[in-house]
Design a protein around this motif. Structure first.
Motif, PDB file in Angstrom:
ATOM      1  N   GLY A 209      57.642 -33.430  29.908  1.00  0.00           N
ATOM      2  CA  GLY A 209      57.789 -34.876  29.981  1.00  0.00           C
ATOM      3  C   GLY A 209      56.982 -35.565  31.066  1.00  0.00           C
ATOM      4  N   ILE A 210      56.099 -34.852  31.727  1.00  0.00           N
ATOM      5  CA  ILE A 210      55.276 -35.444  32.782  1.00  0.00           C
ATOM      6  C   ILE A 210      53.876 -35.665  32.218  1.00  0.00           C
ATOM      7  CG2 ILE A 210      54.327 -35.165  35.090  1.00  0.00           C
ATOM      8  CD1 ILE A 210      56.676 -33.305  35.701  1.00  0.00           C
ATOM      9  N   SER A 211      53.393 -36.891  32.273  1.00  0.00           N
ATOM     10  CA  SER A 211      52.070 -37.189  31.723  1.00  0.00           C
ATOM     11  C   SER A 211      50.963 -36.762  32.683  1.00  0.00           C
ATOM     12  CB  SER A 211      51.949 -38.688  31.443  1.00  0.00           C
ATOM     13  OG  SER A 211      51.880 -39.403  32.653  1.00  0.00           O
ATOM     14  N   ASP A 212      49.744 -36.692  32.148  1.00  0.00           N
ATOM     15  CA  ASP A 212      48.584 -36.367  32.982  1.00  0.00           C
ATOM     16  C   ASP A 212      48.466 -37.345  34.147  1.00  0.00           C
ATOM     17  OD1 ASP A 212      48.040 -34.388  31.170  1.00  0.00           O
ATOM     18  OD2 ASP A 212      46.166 -35.252  30.447  1.00  0.00           O
TER      19      ASP A 212
ATOM     20  N   ASN B 225      48.400 -26.670  35.753  1.00  0.00           N
ATOM     21  CA  ASN B 225      48.589 -27.843  34.893  1.00  0.00           C
ATOM     22  C   ASN B 225      48.043 -29.105  35.545  1.00  0.00           C
ATOM     23  OD1 ASN B 225      49.819 -26.456  32.775  1.00  0.00           O
ATOM     24  ND2 ASN B 225      51.836 -26.645  33.690  1.00  0.00           N
ATOM     25  N   THR B 226      48.296 -29.261  36.829  1.00  0.00           N
ATOM     26  CA  THR B 226      47.799 -30.434  37.549  1.00  0.00           C
ATOM     27  C   THR B 226      46.278 -30.389  37.642  1.00  0.00           C
ATOM     28  OG1 THR B 226      49.854 -30.554  38.800  1.00  0.00           O
ATOM     29  CG2 THR B 226      47.959 -31.739  39.701  1.00  0.00           C
ATOM     30  N   ALA B 227      45.740 -29.212  37.965  1.00  0.00           N
ATOM     31  CA  ALA B 227      44.278 -29.064  38.033  1.00  0.00           C
ATOM     32  C   ALA B 227      43.639 -29.375  36.687  1.00  0.00           C
ATOM     33  CB  ALA B 227      43.919 -27.648  38.485  1.00  0.00           C
ATOM     34  N   ALA B 228      44.284 -28.950  35.605  1.00  0.00           N
ATOM     35  CA  ALA B 228      43.763 -29.221  34.263  1.00  0.00           C
ATOM     36  C   ALA B 228      43.761 -30.718  33.975  1.00  0.00           C
ATOM     37  CB  ALA B 228      44.603 -28.481  33.226  1.00  0.00           C
ATOM     38  N   ALA B 229      44.791 -31.422  34.406  1.00  0.00           N
ATOM     39  CA  ALA B 229      44.835 -32.877  34.200  1.00  0.00           C
ATOM     40  C   ALA B 229      43.709 -33.557  34.977  1.00  0.00           C
ATOM     41  CB  ALA B 229      46.190 -33.424  34.640  1.00  0.00           C
TER      42      ALA B 229
ATOM     43  N   LEU C  48      40.777 -32.238  35.926  1.00  0.00           N
ATOM     44  CA  LEU C  48      39.463 -31.895  35.384  1.00  0.00           C
ATOM     45  C   LEU C  48      39.350 -32.158  33.885  1.00  0.00           C
ATOM     46  CD1 LEU C  48      38.594 -28.574  37.266  1.00  0.00           C
ATOM     47  CD2 LEU C  48      37.849 -30.908  37.774  1.00  0.00           C
ATOM     48  N   ALA C  49      40.411 -32.661  33.273  1.00  0.00           N
ATOM     49  CA  ALA C  49      40.434 -32.968  31.834  1.00  0.00           C
ATOM     50  C   ALA C  49      40.061 -31.749  30.992  1.00  0.00           C
ATOM     51  CB  ALA C  49      39.528 -34.149  31.515  1.00  0.00           C
ATOM     52  N   CYS C  50      40.756 -30.646  31.246  1.00  0.00           N
ATOM     53  CA  CYS C  50      40.553 -29.431  30.471  1.00  0.00           C
ATOM     54  C   CYS C  50      41.918 -28.775  30.270  1.00  0.00           C
ATOM     55  CB  CYS C  50      39.575 -28.496  31.175  1.00  0.00           C
ATOM     56  SG  CYS C  50      40.134 -27.915  32.781  1.00  0.00           S
ATOM     57  N   SER C  51      41.939 -27.593  29.717  1.00  0.00           N
ATOM     58  CA  SER C  51      43.207 -26.910  29.485  1.00  0.00           C
ATOM     59  C   SER C  51      43.602 -26.079  30.708  1.00  0.00           C
ATOM     60  CB  SER C  51      43.112 -26.006  28.264  1.00  0.00           C
ATOM     61  OG  SER C  51      42.372 -24.847  28.567  1.00  0.00           O
ATOM     62  N   PRO C  52      44.902 -25.819  30.873  1.00  0.00           N
ATOM     63  CA  PRO C  52      45.339 -24.944  31.957  1.00  0.00           C
ATOM     64  C   PRO C  52      44.711 -23.546  31.865  1.00  0.00           C
ATOM     65  CG  PRO C  52      47.198 -26.162  31.106  1.00  0.00           C
ATOM     66  CD  PRO C  52      46.046 -26.429  30.181  1.00  0.00           C
ATOM     67  N   ARG C  53      44.470 -23.061  30.649  1.00  0.00           N
ATOM     68  CA  ARG C  53      43.833 -21.750  30.482  1.00  0.00           C
ATOM     69  C   ARG C  53      42.408 -21.757  31.036  1.00  0.00           C
ATOM     70  NH1 ARG C  53      43.611 -17.237  31.667  1.00  0.00           N
ATOM     71  NH2 ARG C  53      42.268 -15.873  30.505  1.00  0.00           N
ATOM     72  N   THR C  54      41.697 -22.857  30.861  1.00  0.00           N
ATOM     73  CA  THR C  54      40.348 -22.979  31.423  1.00  0.00           C
ATOM     74  C   THR C  54      40.418 -22.900  32.947  1.00  0.00           C
ATOM     75  OG1 THR C  54      39.560 -24.277  29.555  1.00  0.00           O
ATOM     76  CG2 THR C  54      38.324 -24.492  31.618  1.00  0.00           C
ATOM     77  N   ILE C  55      41.413 -23.544  33.528  1.00  0.00           N
ATOM     78  CA  ILE C  55      41.601 -23.493  34.984  1.00  0.00           C
ATOM     79  C   ILE C  55      41.853 -22.053  35.424  1.00  0.00           C
ATOM     80  CG2 ILE C  55      43.104 -24.195  36.896  1.00  0.00           C
ATOM     81  CD1 ILE C  55      41.239 -26.432  35.889  1.00  0.00           C
ATOM     82  N   CYS C  56      42.709 -21.332  34.695  1.00  0.00           N
ATOM     83  CA  CYS C  56      42.989 -19.940  35.046  1.00  0.00           C
ATOM     84  C   CYS C  56      41.723 -19.094  34.976  1.00  0.00           C
ATOM     85  CB  CYS C  56      44.067 -19.372  34.126  1.00  0.00           C
ATOM     86  SG  CYS C  56      45.689 -20.119  34.378  1.00  0.00           S
ATOM     87  N   ARG C  57      40.912 -19.322  33.950  1.00  0.00           N
ATOM     88  CA  ARG C  57      39.639 -18.587  33.851  1.00  0.00           C
ATOM     89  C   ARG C  57      38.724 -18.902  35.028  1.00  0.00           C
ATOM     90  NH1 ARG C  57      38.736 -20.732  28.749  1.00  0.00           N
ATOM     91  NH2 ARG C  57      40.305 -19.860  27.424  1.00  0.00           N
TER      92      ARG C  57
END
Length: 82
Positions: free
Chosen positions: A7-10, A28-32, A34-43
């Motif tokens: 329930g928390i928006s970008d 999740n915050t980093a993904a918001a 950088l406008a990408c997915s959390p999986r991209t951040i993990c990679r």
């Protein structure tokens, strides 16, 4: 605006990161930011492209390094050496 976590928006995630005093953010915050997915951040963390550390199985990303990568001005709350 899509929702990444319970329930928390970008926009809310980004605002909390900018205004918060914590020197790190989650994937999740980093993904918001950088406008990408959390999986991209993990990679990116696994590849050493983001200054980060894995804590209890979850990536914690250095906020100052993230803001620099995103081209955002670094605020007082975003530095890791106040």
């Amino acid at each position: 605006m899509k929702t990444l976590t319970k329930g928390i928006s970008d926009t809310e995630l980004i605002t909390a990161a900018i205004e918060g005093n914590a020197p790190v953010v989650d994937a999740n915050t980093a993904a918001a930011i950088l406008a990408c997915s959390p999986r991209t951040i993990c990679r990116m963390c696994e590849q050493g492209k983001l200054k980060s550390a894995k804590v209890m199985g979850m990536w914690r990303i250095n906020k100052a390094a993230l803001f620099e990568l995103a081209g955002m001005p670094i605020t007082a709350g975003a530095t890791d050496h106040e």
